[in-house]
Structures are given as structure tokens and as C-alpha cells.
Design an enzyme around this catalytic site. Structure first.
Site, PDB file in Angstrom:
ATOM      1  CE1 TYR A  65       3.634  -2.311  -7.261  1.00  0.00           C
ATOM      2  CE2 TYR A  65       4.558  -4.567  -7.468  1.00  0.00           C
ATOM      3  CZ  TYR A  65       4.767  -3.194  -7.391  1.00  0.00           C
ATOM      4  OH  TYR A  65       5.940  -2.759  -6.752  1.00  0.00           O
ATOM      5  CE1 TYR A 148     -13.470  -7.943 -29.936  1.00  0.00           C
ATOM      6  CE2 TYR A 148     -14.448  -7.558 -32.093  1.00  0.00           C
ATOM      7  CZ  TYR A 148     -13.251  -7.677 -31.250  1.00  0.00           C
ATOM      8  OH  TYR A 148     -11.904  -7.583 -31.565  1.00  0.00           O
ATOM      9  CE  LYS A 152     -11.690  -4.743 -29.074  1.00  0.00           C
ATOM     10  NZ  LYS A 152     -10.415  -4.740 -28.221  1.00  0.00           N
ATOM     11  CE1 TYR A 162      -9.643   6.319 -16.714  1.00  0.00           C
ATOM     12  CE2 TYR A 162      -7.573   6.433 -16.139  1.00  0.00           C
ATOM     13  CZ  TYR A 162      -8.471   6.068 -15.875  1.00  0.00           C
ATOM     14  OH  TYR A 162      -9.049   5.411 -14.382  1.00  0.00           O
ATOM     15  CB  THR A 178      -5.520  -8.654 -38.955  1.00  0.00           C
ATOM     16  OG1 THR A 178      -5.866  -7.315 -39.090  1.00  0.00           O
ATOM     17  CG2 THR A 178      -3.936  -9.151 -39.092  1.00  0.00           C
ATOM     18  NE  ARG A 189     -10.218 -14.283 -35.830  1.00  0.00           N
ATOM     19  CZ  ARG A 189     -10.437 -13.070 -35.688  1.00  0.00           C
ATOM     20  NH1 ARG A 189     -10.890 -12.039 -36.673  1.00  0.00           N
ATOM     21  NH2 ARG A 189     -10.263 -12.640 -34.480  1.00  0.00           N
TER      22      ARG A 189
HETATM   23  N1  UDP Z   1     -18.067 -16.805 -42.425  1.00  0.00           N
HETATM   24  C1  UDP Z   1     -18.329 -17.763 -43.429  1.00  0.00           C
HETATM   25  N2  UDP Z   1     -17.871 -18.986 -43.165  1.00  0.00           N
HETATM   26  C2  UDP Z   1     -17.308 -19.249 -41.975  1.00  0.00           C
HETATM   27  C3  UDP Z   1     -17.027 -18.329 -41.412  1.00  0.00           C
HETATM   28  C4  UDP Z   1     -17.068 -17.114 -41.546  1.00  0.00           C
HETATM   29  O1  UDP Z   1     -18.706 -17.395 -44.539  1.00  0.00           O
HETATM   30  O2  UDP Z   1     -17.376 -20.560 -41.813  1.00  0.00           O
HETATM   31  C5  UDP Z   1     -18.155 -15.354 -43.102  1.00  0.00           C
HETATM   32  C6  UDP Z   1     -18.876 -14.576 -41.852  1.00  0.00           C
HETATM   33  O3  UDP Z   1     -20.222 -14.583 -41.861  1.00  0.00           O
HETATM   34  C7  UDP Z   1     -18.579 -13.084 -42.225  1.00  0.00           C
HETATM   35  C8  UDP Z   1     -17.153 -13.364 -43.035  1.00  0.00           C
HETATM   36  O4  UDP Z   1     -17.237 -14.692 -43.166  1.00  0.00           O
HETATM   37  O5  UDP Z   1     -19.527 -12.694 -43.296  1.00  0.00           O
HETATM   38  C9  UDP Z   1     -15.981 -12.716 -42.106  1.00  0.00           C
HETATM   39  O6  UDP Z   1     -16.046 -13.424 -40.957  1.00  0.00           O
HETATM   40  P1  UDP Z   1     -15.106 -13.582 -39.863  1.00  0.00           P
HETATM   41  O7  UDP Z   1     -15.522 -14.622 -38.694  1.00  0.00           O
HETATM   42  O8  UDP Z   1     -13.590 -13.853 -40.324  1.00  0.00           O
HETATM   43  O9  UDP Z   1     -15.098 -12.192 -39.095  1.00  0.00           O
HETATM   44  P2  UDP Z   1     -16.075 -10.883 -38.888  1.00  0.00           P
HETATM   45  O10 UDP Z   1     -15.667 -10.030 -40.132  1.00  0.00           O
HETATM   46  O11 UDP Z   1     -17.249 -11.306 -39.332  1.00  0.00           O
HETATM   47  O12 UDP Z   1     -15.777 -10.306 -37.779  1.00  0.00           O
END
Ligand code: UDP
Length: 314
Positions: A65, A148, A152, A162, A178, A189
Site C-alpha cells: 500500500y 530467472y 522474466k 494487463y 550492463t 558476474r
Molecule cells: N564468466 C567467467 N568468469 C567468471 C564469471 C563469469 O568466465 O568469473 C563468464 C560466464 O560464464 C558468461 C560470461 O562470463 O559466459 C558473462 O557472465 P555474467 O555472469 O557476467 O552474465 P551472463 O551474461 O552469463 O548473464
């Protein structure tokens, strides 16, 4: 004078907090909503005390709310890195489904325009390259990333329902990889992992043989594109990202060069269903929004590396 009010779910997260900054700079009042499971109040600490900003700690999968007029809602709450959504699979599914439902209900009640954060993950491990918005994707619903990807995809489906059934004023952005300040060093990441490892002098962990590609967009470009989409009349999904594509191995090498580290690349097992390629086709955003990214990777990476240096030494 009346200032339009915007609610940002996930407002204490990486993208959400940058969106709060953008909306405040554009003259809006902003209410950030976040349950802080992956967000952090450090990201919005600079906004505390701003009379146009408020923060509500709330899990958006539950009924919310909010009193008063609300003109815009931007739904950015979700665990969003592979490590996070593997650790929080149920919360990830819930925020994409139940959370989106609550957001749409709030928008309907307030007669607000709502923008839903979708992602390139709806394309899965794509067989169309680069990805255009009319591609329906190649997603494994029962794999670890399915929590995920399918959340999405459901979020997009219920948003369109909607729009069609209730006439709700909706927008859907499909966000590609990003990066920038306020990413978490430990979100797993590629970019924070590589930069953190480089700055600590540890091995750089490239998954697989590093031939998989990604296309990295600097956060200010992304936020500008999202704001333009919010202001536009486009109801169908729009890709926002930087089409400059690079292999993960080359990306690791760029980080090594820009940090000047002595770290070496080591190869580790490729995660399940890791997309082999990813690159946005942004012709639609260019045509409809007059938007394209401006910040090149070396400039964006330098700013981000400087940010992580401060985080590591703090
Ligand atoms: N990746 C990697 N080493 C890491 C983390 C990620 O080589 O320590 C690779 C991952 O397997 C993917 C790419 O980098 O192929 C981008 O990964 P991220 O987790 O940034 O996002 P994604 O695009 O997979 O959602």
C-alpha cells in the site's frame, strides 16, 4: 508545483539506484522500494535527506500500500546475476511472477504507467544472432537458469495481459549485460569477478574456453535508454544494450591490460546453459527512441575499475 512521482522497485540495487538518480535529476519525486536481499542502502545513501526521495523496505512479492498519487512505476526488483539467482531461486521466481503481479495491480489502482525490467535472458541460448525483439528465444525451463529466464518471460506475459485486458499503460525493456559503479564485487558476474581478481592479483577465472560472447553496456547509457522508453509510446519490448560484442577471453585480457595486473587467466568449467553468444540488435531503439549508447568499453571500464579500487581499499 506538482512533481510527478515514480516508484522504483529494486531501488537500492545496481540499476534501480541509478534509475532513482536519473528520475530525481529529471525532476521527479522518487520512492525506492527494496527488500535488500541483493540491494544495499549504500547505493542510495547519497539520496537520504533529499526531500524528493524516500525509501520503503518491502518485499514486492507481498501486497503493498502506498498512499497518494503515483505516476510511474519501474519494476527493477530481482536477483539478477547467475550466482544470485542460483542462490535465491524461489525468490527470483517469486519476484518475477508475484512481484510483477503486485506492481501491475498497484499501477492499475494508481492509473500509473509501468515499465517492467525484462532481460536478454528471455532469448536463452539464442539461435538468432544478434537478437531482435521478434525472436522468441531458446530457453531451458528446467535448467538452473530457468528460474530467472522463465520469471522474466512470465513477467512479460502478465504485463501484456494487463495491457490488453485492463488497458494498462505498459513498457517492457529487455536489458543486455550492463556494468558500472555500484555493481557488487561478489555478485559473481564476469566484470566484477575479473576486476576484483585483477586488483587483488589473483588468477582471472574464465569459464569454458572463453569463446562465448557478451556485449557490455555502460550503466549511464542504459539508464538514458530506459528513460527514453518510459517517455515513449512503445508497448512492445525494446532491447537496450551496447552491440559491441567481445569474447569473454578478450574481455578478461582487456581487464588485465587496463588494471596493469600481473594476474594470469585460468580456465574453469562452463556453467550449465551458459549462452554461447549474446548481442543486442538495437535498430528498434535507434528508430523509435533516437537512442544509442555513447560510452565505449575502455572509458566505461576505466570508471568502473576506479570505483572497484575504492571499494576494495575502503
Ligand atoms: N564468466 C567467467 N568468469 C567468471 C564469471 C563469469 O568466465 O568469473 C563468464 C560466464 O560464464 C558468461 C560470461 O562470463 O559466459 C558473462 O557472465 P555474467 O555472469 O557476467 O552474465 P551472463 O551474461 O552469463 O548473464
Amino acid at each position: 508545483m506538482y512533481k510527478p512521482t515514480a516508484v522504483v522497485t529494486g531501488g537500492a540495487g545496481f540499476l534501480g539506484s541509478h534509475l532513482c538518480d536519473k528520475l530525481l535529476a529529471e525532476g521527479y519525486k522518487v520512492i525506492a522500494v527494496d527488500n535488500l536481499i541483493t540491494g544495499n542502502t549504500n547505493n542510495i545513501a547519497h539520496l537520504i535527506g533529499n526531500e524528493n526521495f524516500s525509501f520503503v523496505k518491502h518485499d514486492i512479492t507481498n501486497y503493498i500500500y502506498l498512499p497518494g498519487r503515483i505516476d510511474f512505476i519501474l519494476h527493477f526488483a530481482s536477483p539478477a546475476s547467475p550466482i544470485d539467482y542460483l542462490k535465491l531461486p524461489i525468490q527470483t521466481l517469486k519476484v518475477g511472477s508475484l512481484g510483477t503481479h503486485k506492481v501491475l495491480g498497484l499501477a492499475k489502482e494508481k492509473k500509473a504507467r509501468v515499465l517492467i525490467a525484462s532481460t536478454s535472458e528471455v532469448y536463452g541460448d539464442p539461435v538468432v544472432h544478434p537478437q531482435t525483439e521478434d525472436y522468441w528465444g531458446n530457453v531451458n525451463p528446467i535448467g538452473p537458469r530457468g528460474v530467472y529466464d522463465e520469471a522474466k518471460r512470465f513477467a512479460e506475459a502478465i504485463t501484456m495481459a494487463y495491457h490488453r485486458y485492463h488497458g494498462l499503460d505498459t513498457r517492457i525493456v529487455r536489458i543486455f549485460n550492463t556494468y558500472g559503479p555500484r555493481m557488487r564485487l561478489d555478485d559473481g558476474r564476469a566484470l566484477p569477478a575479473f576486476v576484483g581478481q585483477a586488483l587483488r592479483g589473483e588468477d582471472i577465472t574464465v569459464f569454458g574456453d572463453g569463446s562465448q560472447t557478451r556485449s557490455f553496456c555502460y550503466v549511464s547509457d542504459l539508464v538514458d535508454g530506459i528513460f527514453k522508453l518510459l517517455m515513449s509510446n512503445e508497448v512492445d519490448p525494446v532491447n537496450i544494450g551496447n552491440p559491441s560484442e567481445i569474447t569473454i577471453k578478450q574481455f578478461a585480457e582487456e581487464v588485465i591490460k587496463l588494471t596493469g595486473t600481473k594476474s594470469k587467466i585460468v580456465y574453469q568449467e562452463l556453467p550449465v546453459d551458459d549462452p554461447k553468444v549474446r548481442q543486442p540488435n538495437i535498430e528498434k531503439a535507434k528508430r523509435i527512441l533516437g537512442w544509442e549508447p555513447k560510452v565505449g568499453r575502455s572509458e566505461g571500464l576505466k570508471t568502473t575499475i576506479d570505483y572497484f579500487k575504492k571499494v576494495i581499499t575502503a
